[in-house]
Design a protein around this motif. Structure first.
Motif, PDB file in Angstrom:
ATOM      1  N   ARG A 170      47.589 -18.163  -5.112  1.00  0.00           N
ATOM      2  CA  ARG A 170      47.945 -17.622  -3.796  1.00  0.00           C
ATOM      3  C   ARG A 170      49.432 -17.276  -3.699  1.00  0.00           C
ATOM      4  N   GLN A 171      50.197 -17.853  -4.647  1.00  0.00           N
ATOM      5  CA  GLN A 171      51.631 -17.519  -4.669  1.00  0.00           C
ATOM      6  C   GLN A 171      51.839 -16.012  -4.823  1.00  0.00           C
ATOM      7  N   GLU A 172      50.913 -15.412  -5.531  1.00  0.00           N
ATOM      8  CA  GLU A 172      51.019 -13.971  -5.785  1.00  0.00           C
ATOM      9  C   GLU A 172      51.122 -13.186  -4.475  1.00  0.00           C
ATOM     10  N   ILE A 173      50.500 -13.730  -3.447  1.00  0.00           N
ATOM     11  CA  ILE A 173      50.556 -13.044  -2.162  1.00  0.00           C
ATOM     12  C   ILE A 173      51.545 -13.714  -1.195  1.00  0.00           C
ATOM     13  N   ALA A 174      51.666 -15.058  -1.320  1.00  0.00           N
ATOM     14  CA  ALA A 174      52.549 -15.788  -0.398  1.00  0.00           C
ATOM     15  C   ALA A 174      54.011 -15.401  -0.608  1.00  0.00           C
ATOM     16  N   ARG A 175      54.391 -15.247  -1.875  1.00  0.00           N
ATOM     17  CA  ARG A 175      55.804 -14.960  -2.170  1.00  0.00           C
ATOM     18  C   ARG A 175      56.246 -13.614  -1.593  1.00  0.00           C
ATOM     19  N   PRO A 176      55.502 -12.535  -1.902  1.00  0.00           N
ATOM     20  CA  PRO A 176      55.914 -11.263  -1.281  1.00  0.00           C
ATOM     21  C   PRO A 176      55.826 -11.278   0.238  1.00  0.00           C
ATOM     22  N   LEU A 177      54.861 -12.031   0.774  1.00  0.00           N
ATOM     23  CA  LEU A 177      54.752 -12.109   2.235  1.00  0.00           C
ATOM     24  C   LEU A 177      56.003 -12.748   2.825  1.00  0.00           C
ATOM     25  N   LEU A 178      56.461 -13.831   2.191  1.00  0.00           N
ATOM     26  CA  LEU A 178      57.660 -14.517   2.690  1.00  0.00           C
ATOM     27  C   LEU A 178      58.881 -13.612   2.576  1.00  0.00           C
ATOM     28  N   GLU A 179      58.946 -12.904   1.460  1.00  0.00           N
ATOM     29  CA  GLU A 179      60.066 -11.991   1.264  1.00  0.00           C
ATOM     30  C   GLU A 179      60.044 -10.893   2.330  1.00  0.00           C
ATOM     31  N   TYR A 180      58.874 -10.392   2.587  1.00  0.00           N
ATOM     32  CA  TYR A 180      58.724  -9.352   3.604  1.00  0.00           C
ATOM     33  C   TYR A 180      59.131  -9.886   4.979  1.00  0.00           C
ATOM     34  N   LEU A 181      58.715 -11.113   5.261  1.00  0.00           N
ATOM     35  CA  LEU A 181      59.065 -11.717   6.546  1.00  0.00           C
ATOM     36  C   LEU A 181      60.578 -11.942   6.664  1.00  0.00           C
ATOM     37  N   GLU A 218      51.611  -0.600   9.704  1.00  0.00           N
ATOM     38  CA  GLU A 218      52.206   0.443   8.889  1.00  0.00           C
ATOM     39  C   GLU A 218      51.767   0.329   7.441  1.00  0.00           C
ATOM     40  N   GLY A 219      51.503  -0.893   7.036  1.00  0.00           N
ATOM     41  CA  GLY A 219      51.057  -1.093   5.668  1.00  0.00           C
ATOM     42  C   GLY A 219      50.202  -2.332   5.565  1.00  0.00           C
ATOM     43  N   PRO A 220      49.687  -2.596   4.371  1.00  0.00           N
ATOM     44  CA  PRO A 220      48.808  -3.750   4.179  1.00  0.00           C
ATOM     45  C   PRO A 220      49.506  -5.081   4.482  1.00  0.00           C
ATOM     46  N   MET A 221      50.832  -5.128   4.244  1.00  0.00           N
ATOM     47  CA  MET A 221      51.561  -6.366   4.516  1.00  0.00           C
ATOM     48  C   MET A 221      51.512  -6.696   6.004  1.00  0.00           C
ATOM     49  N   ASP A 222      51.692  -5.655   6.813  1.00  0.00           N
ATOM     50  CA  ASP A 222      51.646  -5.861   8.262  1.00  0.00           C
ATOM     51  C   ASP A 222      50.281  -6.364   8.707  1.00  0.00           C
ATOM     52  N   LEU A 223      49.259  -5.758   8.144  1.00  0.00           N
ATOM     53  CA  LEU A 223      47.899  -6.164   8.505  1.00  0.00           C
ATOM     54  C   LEU A 223      47.661  -7.625   8.109  1.00  0.00           C
ATOM     55  N   LEU A 224      48.102  -7.960   6.914  1.00  0.00           N
ATOM     56  CA  LEU A 224      47.927  -9.319   6.414  1.00  0.00           C
ATOM     57  C   LEU A 224      48.650 -10.332   7.312  1.00  0.00           C
ATOM     58  N   ILE A 225      49.848 -10.005   7.690  1.00  0.00           N
ATOM     59  CA  ILE A 225      50.619 -10.897   8.560  1.00  0.00           C
ATOM     60  C   ILE A 225      49.919 -11.047   9.906  1.00  0.00           C
ATOM     61  N   TYR A 226      49.388  -9.955  10.379  1.00  0.00           N
ATOM     62  CA  TYR A 226      48.667 -10.008  11.648  1.00  0.00           C
ATOM     63  C   TYR A 226      47.480 -10.962  11.540  1.00  0.00           C
ATOM     64  N   LEU A 227      46.731 -10.843  10.440  1.00  0.00           N
ATOM     65  CA  LEU A 227      45.540 -11.687  10.270  1.00  0.00           C
ATOM     66  C   LEU A 227      45.915 -13.154  10.125  1.00  0.00           C
ATOM     67  N   ILE A 228      47.009 -13.405   9.413  1.00  0.00           N
ATOM     68  CA  ILE A 228      47.463 -14.780   9.226  1.00  0.00           C
ATOM     69  C   ILE A 228      47.874 -15.378  10.563  1.00  0.00           C
ATOM     70  N   ASP A 286      49.627 -22.193   2.613  1.00  0.00           N
ATOM     71  CA  ASP A 286      48.300 -22.718   2.296  1.00  0.00           C
ATOM     72  C   ASP A 286      47.265 -21.781   2.903  1.00  0.00           C
ATOM     73  N   ILE A 287      47.312 -20.546   2.444  1.00  0.00           N
ATOM     74  CA  ILE A 287      46.433 -19.526   3.021  1.00  0.00           C
ATOM     75  C   ILE A 287      44.986 -19.794   2.626  1.00  0.00           C
ATOM     76  N   PRO A 288      44.080 -19.952   3.623  1.00  0.00           N
ATOM     77  CA  PRO A 288      42.661 -20.053   3.279  1.00  0.00           C
ATOM     78  C   PRO A 288      42.216 -18.684   2.776  1.00  0.00           C
ATOM     79  N   ILE A 289      42.277 -18.526   1.456  1.00  0.00           N
ATOM     80  CA  ILE A 289      42.195 -17.197   0.888  1.00  0.00           C
ATOM     81  C   ILE A 289      40.869 -16.509   1.176  1.00  0.00           C
ATOM     82  N   SER A 290      39.753 -17.303   1.200  1.00  0.00           N
ATOM     83  CA  SER A 290      38.508 -16.580   1.421  1.00  0.00           C
ATOM     84  C   SER A 290      38.384 -16.114   2.860  1.00  0.00           C
TER      85      SER A 290
END
Lengths: 195, 239, 195
Positions: free
Chosen positions: B90-101, B15-25, B34-38
């Motif tokens: 990476r906190q910039e992305i990890a924090r909202p991801l955790l909140e979303y989860l 539905e959104g980029p967050m969902d896609l990101l979670i799927y990839l993770i 400890d997201i391997p950002i590259s």
């Protein structure tokens, strides 16, 4: 005068929505709240004891007679609920509003990463959320909160009764199909490792 | 026509980029702290490219997330001092991801409750019950219904009737015109009475400013009665 | 499977109208009518025995759970303070006054295209609107505005907080929901159309 317990039962039987203690007290000015509370408890015990299909629940700041969940399958045979469903996206939006209220649209969108307008409007239509007012910041955006109807639907006594959201860091094993994007319930919450 | 099908699918799956990101993770079985950002950035971009190749309309949100990931990746390449207290980019992305989860889990918990209308049912008391004294009954209505009622009126309005949707704002100029009109009609206005007839702070302030402006422009005079203390407003004879 | 008696009780509890034997039989295809009848009788006896406020009556060719007549006076006390809904016409008139205040009756009627006298009086009675004064034009017509009580009802701090239709249209179209969870419509109280 009939028994207090039975009077309260008749109140609950005819009420459209959860009946608050305050309203019962207004209808029973000569009875004190303590006695009303005791009668409610007695009635609740009676319903539990009797093991019928009806039970007395405390919900949305009041009391309500409801059927026991075991009868749901049978009841659906006699009435056809016009099934209106909440999608996972709508549920997520509703959860965000419930936990973060009062909240602006932009904050909801920030958390979910997508536009929330259509879903907010649908939730307003369904009376699960309401417009609470405006936030005193530039643009004076509308702020939203959940309604009593939300509590009633989800069987919550009040907003403090919301389950504590789990911290999820273990995302579990990927499912084969992307369609199954919903997360399993059995996530093991791990301690927050934020530094 | 094919692109339509994919469009629908994309919205259903991510539905959104967050969902896609979670799927990839999840798919790559990596730790959200400890997201391997590259790796994730590359996968994300590959996916976007693939969508483009399939001629799928990609919502701007997906591209914003791509930019965020690339930015984090580039920041990760910068040397970091050992004792620096700068936080992991990476906190910039990890924090909202955790909140979303967290909110996703909250949504699931809500969904698991015994829902009224699905697991449990209430009576729908007959609508005939209880007329009661209308005067004393409280009103159950919400703002949304009021707006919708107004919307309904606007929608049904014949085109020759124009109404402003936004509540009228008082301007000092309009107020001056109104005051002049009132003064012409009555000859004078007692300030205290004028203020009392007004509704709300804004209106009082606007009126006050309008009076000051009129006096400044020599259109009106203010006279205070020595005994009563009443302040009276008169219209000056126009030259 | 729960007791037949309790299943039937759950049917009667959720049914808006007297429930016929035929309907019950349709929902219980494997149970014969005789057993259903016996269960109804058992349930009826149980309610009579229990001496609560509810009884099971045979009416209009079917069965229904009702409150006993002795409770009517009590029930009227609880029904009375119940929330009332505004009719669409009243709501529209109120909306016009809210958004266009201060406004004359003739302007309201011009916009709605019908006489507004009765509704204005009702809104005045309910203290939702007030007479602000007279407009200084020939005939010196009364002008109306909303009250503090209006703000309370709608949970607004100030009339400036009143959302405008644009706020809602900005949300876009409500999303069409077609997933998982069921929400029946028929349990959400519908507005009274009879004001």
């Amino acid at each position: 005068m009939p028994e207090l317990k039975s009077i309260i039962e008749s109140f609950l039987f005819v009420s459209e929505e959860p009946l608050t203690l305050e309203k019962m007290k207004l209808a029973l000015p000569e009875t004190d709240v303590k006695a009303i509370k005791e009668a409610i408890q007695m009635l609740k015990d009676e319903y539990d004891h009797r093991k019928g299909s009806i039970c007395l629940v405390e919900v949305a700041g009041g009391y309500q007679l409801r059927t026991r969940p075991e009868y749901a399958d049978w009841i659906r045979k006699i009435i056809q609920p016009f099934a209106q469903r909440l999608s996972p996206a709508a549920l997520e939006t509703l959860a965000i509003i419930a936990y973060k209220q009062p909240i602006m649209r932009s904050d909801i969108e920030h958390i979910r990463g997508v536009d929330a307008g259509g879903i907010i409007r649908m939730l307003l239509d369904r009376k699960l959320i309401k417009i609470l007012g405006r936030k005193e910041i530039p643009g004076r955006p509308l702020i939203y909160a959940t309604t009593r109807h939300f509590l009633e639907i989800f069987g919550l006594r009040d907003i403090k009764d919301l389950p504590v959201p789990k911290d999820i860091s273990d995302l579990g094993k990927p499912t084969v199909e992307a369609h199954e994007m919903t997360f399993p319930n059995n996530f093991i919450p791990t301690p927050d490792e934020n530094t | 026509m094919f692109s339509d099908i994919y469009k629908v699918q994309l919205e259903n799956i991510f539905e959104g980029p967050m969902d896609l990101l979670i799927y990839l993770i999840r798919k790559n079985e990596v730790n959200i702290y400890d997201i391997p950002i590259s790796l994730i950035t590359n996968r994300y971009l590959e996916y976007i490219e693939w969508l483009k190749a399939m001629n799928v309309d990609i919502a701007g949100d997906f591209l914003v997330m791509a930019a965020t990931l690339i930015h984090i990746k580039s920041r990760m390449l910068l040397p970091v001092h050992e004792d620096s207290d700068e936080e992991d980019p990476r906190q910039e992305i990890a924090r909202p991801l955790l909140e979303y989860l967290r909110m996703k889990s909250a949504a699931l918990q809500l969904n698991e409750r015994e829902l009224l209308g699905e697991h449990t049912f209430i009576r729908s008391p007959a609508k005939t019950s209880g007329a009661g004294n209308l005067q004393d009954r409280e009103i159950r209505v919400d703002l949304f219904e009021l707006i919708q009622a107004f919307q309904r009126i606007i929608d049904n309005l014949s085109p020759d009737i124009a109404i402003d949707v936004v509540a009228e704002k008082l301007s000092i100029k309009d107020r001056m015109i109104e005051l002049i009109w009132l003064l012409k009609d009555r000859g004078s206005l007692i300030f205290q009475e004028l203020i009392l007839s007004l509704d709300g702070k804004i209106e009082i302030i606007i009126t006050f400013l309008a009076i000051l402006e009129m006096v400044k422009r020599n259109a009106a005079s203010i006279i205070q009665h020595t005994d009563t203390g009443n302040i009276t407003l008169y219209l000056n004879e126009s030259p």
